[in-house]
Design a protein around this motif. Structure first.
Motif, PDB file in Angstrom:
ATOM      1  N   MET A 144       0.844  -1.178   0.000  1.00  0.00           N
ATOM      2  CA  MET A 144       0.000   0.000   0.000  1.00  0.00           C
ATOM      3  C   MET A 144       0.886   1.236   0.000  1.00  0.00           C
ATOM      4  SD  MET A 144      -2.825   1.395  -0.201  1.00  0.00           S
ATOM      5  CE  MET A 144      -4.397   0.769   0.267  1.00  0.00           C
ATOM      6  N   SER A 145       0.514   2.200  -0.792  1.00  0.00           N
ATOM      7  CA  SER A 145       1.268   3.433  -0.931  1.00  0.00           C
ATOM      8  C   SER A 145       1.162   4.294   0.323  1.00  0.00           C
ATOM      9  CB  SER A 145       0.736   4.201  -2.136  1.00  0.00           C
ATOM     10  OG  SER A 145       1.384   5.426  -2.258  1.00  0.00           O
ATOM     11  N   GLN A 146       2.278   4.909   0.697  1.00  0.00           N
ATOM     12  CA  GLN A 146       2.319   5.845   1.818  1.00  0.00           C
ATOM     13  C   GLN A 146       2.703   7.231   1.308  1.00  0.00           C
ATOM     14  OE1 GLN A 146       5.047   4.239   4.659  1.00  0.00           O
ATOM     15  NE2 GLN A 146       3.688   2.601   5.257  1.00  0.00           N
ATOM     16  N   LEU A 147       2.117   7.618   0.181  1.00  0.00           N
ATOM     17  CA  LEU A 147       2.445   8.898  -0.417  1.00  0.00           C
ATOM     18  C   LEU A 147       1.660  10.020   0.243  1.00  0.00           C
ATOM     19  CD1 LEU A 147       2.423   7.911  -4.194  1.00  0.00           C
ATOM     20  CD2 LEU A 147       4.369   8.047  -2.632  1.00  0.00           C
ATOM     21  N   SER A 148       2.284  11.183   0.312  1.00  0.00           N
ATOM     22  CA  SER A 148       1.631  12.392   0.794  1.00  0.00           C
ATOM     23  C   SER A 148       1.539  13.374  -0.360  1.00  0.00           C
ATOM     24  CB  SER A 148       2.436  13.024   1.932  1.00  0.00           C
ATOM     25  OG  SER A 148       2.486  12.162   3.036  1.00  0.00           O
ATOM     26  N   HIS A 149       0.334  13.865  -0.619  1.00  0.00           N
ATOM     27  CA  HIS A 149       0.088  14.843  -1.679  1.00  0.00           C
ATOM     28  C   HIS A 149      -0.101  16.199  -1.015  1.00  0.00           C
ATOM     29  CE1 HIS A 149      -0.894  10.986  -3.445  1.00  0.00           C
ATOM     30  NE2 HIS A 149      -0.645  11.539  -4.610  1.00  0.00           N
ATOM     31  N   LEU A 150       0.764  17.149  -1.364  1.00  0.00           N
ATOM     32  CA  LEU A 150       0.783  18.436  -0.686  1.00  0.00           C
ATOM     33  C   LEU A 150       0.560  19.582  -1.668  1.00  0.00           C
ATOM     34  CD1 LEU A 150       4.026  17.710   1.366  1.00  0.00           C
ATOM     35  CD2 LEU A 150       1.663  17.364   2.115  1.00  0.00           C
ATOM     36  N   ASN A 151      -0.198  20.560  -1.212  1.00  0.00           N
ATOM     37  CA  ASN A 151      -0.385  21.803  -1.951  1.00  0.00           C
ATOM     38  C   ASN A 151      -0.109  22.932  -0.968  1.00  0.00           C
ATOM     39  OD1 ASN A 151      -1.316  20.941  -4.651  1.00  0.00           O
ATOM     40  ND2 ASN A 151      -2.835  19.877  -3.420  1.00  0.00           N
ATOM     41  N   PRO A 152       1.146  23.399  -0.920  1.00  0.00           N
ATOM     42  CA  PRO A 152       1.573  24.355   0.106  1.00  0.00           C
ATOM     43  C   PRO A 152       0.818  25.683   0.049  1.00  0.00           C
ATOM     44  CG  PRO A 152       3.450  23.523  -1.152  1.00  0.00           C
ATOM     45  CD  PRO A 152       2.217  23.060  -1.835  1.00  0.00           C
ATOM     46  N   GLU A 153       0.625  26.276   1.222  1.00  0.00           N
ATOM     47  CA  GLU A 153       0.062  27.622   1.297  1.00  0.00           C
ATOM     48  C   GLU A 153       0.978  28.576   0.558  1.00  0.00           C
ATOM     49  OE1 GLU A 153      -1.342  29.291   4.955  1.00  0.00           O
ATOM     50  OE2 GLU A 153      -1.763  27.285   5.762  1.00  0.00           O
ATOM     51  N   GLY A 154       0.387  29.563  -0.082  1.00  0.00           N
ATOM     52  CA  GLY A 154       1.163  30.560  -0.806  1.00  0.00           C
ATOM     53  C   GLY A 154       1.472  30.176  -2.236  1.00  0.00           C
ATOM     54  N   VAL A 155       1.070  28.955  -2.643  1.00  0.00           N
ATOM     55  CA  VAL A 155       1.250  28.497  -4.018  1.00  0.00           C
ATOM     56  C   VAL A 155      -0.156  28.345  -4.605  1.00  0.00           C
ATOM     57  CG1 VAL A 155       2.130  26.651  -5.489  1.00  0.00           C
ATOM     58  CG2 VAL A 155       3.375  27.291  -3.419  1.00  0.00           C
ATOM     59  N   ALA A 156      -0.363  28.874  -5.798  1.00  0.00           N
ATOM     60  CA  ALA A 156      -1.680  28.800  -6.429  1.00  0.00           C
ATOM     61  C   ALA A 156      -2.140  27.344  -6.518  1.00  0.00           C
ATOM     62  CB  ALA A 156      -1.636  29.419  -7.820  1.00  0.00           C
ATOM     63  N   PRO A 157      -3.428  27.078  -6.295  1.00  0.00           N
ATOM     64  CA  PRO A 157      -3.925  25.697  -6.368  1.00  0.00           C
ATOM     65  C   PRO A 157      -3.657  25.082  -7.742  1.00  0.00           C
ATOM     66  CG  PRO A 157      -5.615  27.175  -5.525  1.00  0.00           C
ATOM     67  CD  PRO A 157      -4.484  28.035  -5.988  1.00  0.00           C
ATOM     68  N   GLY A 158      -3.309  23.802  -7.747  1.00  0.00           N
ATOM     69  CA  GLY A 158      -3.100  23.088  -8.997  1.00  0.00           C
ATOM     70  C   GLY A 158      -4.427  22.632  -9.572  1.00  0.00           C
TER      71      GLY A 158
END
Length: 131
Positions: A1-15
């Motif tokens: 099972m994957s233990q990946l973390s998907h991050l969208n940092p504050e201050g960066v425009a949403p993807g």
């Protein structure tokens, strides 16, 4: 099972359909750019970006499987298209394979040409597979 973390940092425009950062422990897998060739090396979908995109993702799935990976472990996709107008077709094909709630990091680039004039799309993938 994957233990990946998907991050969208504050201050960066949403993807739009991608994560800015994906991290995780495990074995690194790099998949060379795939174009719309079938098993015999014939181009699938001449002048048809949707058909080419479907074949590209089918090829990526086969390559990932050979490395013991699935699209669930893909952390990065790089798209190379000869016309940026092909991106909607690429996204439809991609969305049939990825978890759209936790998409991989991605880059899309319009290029003047690929290695063959009839190849419209090339996609490379990077995955992290738990040991």
């Amino acid at each position: 099972m994957s233990q990946l973390s998907h991050l969208n940092p504050e201050g960066v425009a949403p993807g739009n359909g991608y994560s800015h950062v994906v991290t995780g422990p495990g074995r690194w897998v790099a998949i060379a750019g795939q174009v719309a060739f079938d098993a015999e090396g014939n181009l699938v979908g001449e002048n048809d970006p949707a058909a080419q995109a479907r074949q590209v993702f089918a090829n990526l799935e086969r390559c990932l499987a050979a490395a013991g990976a699935t699209f669930a472990e893909v952390v990065k996709l790089n798209f190379f298209v000869t016309d940026i107008a092909f991106l909607p077709a690429v996204r439809v094909a991609r969305d049939a394979y990825i978890d759209t709630a936790n998409p991989p990091a991605s880059t899309a680039v319009q290029v003047v040409a690929l290695f063959r004039p009839d190849a419209l799309i090339e996609v490379e993938a990077y995955a992290v597979v738990a040991d």
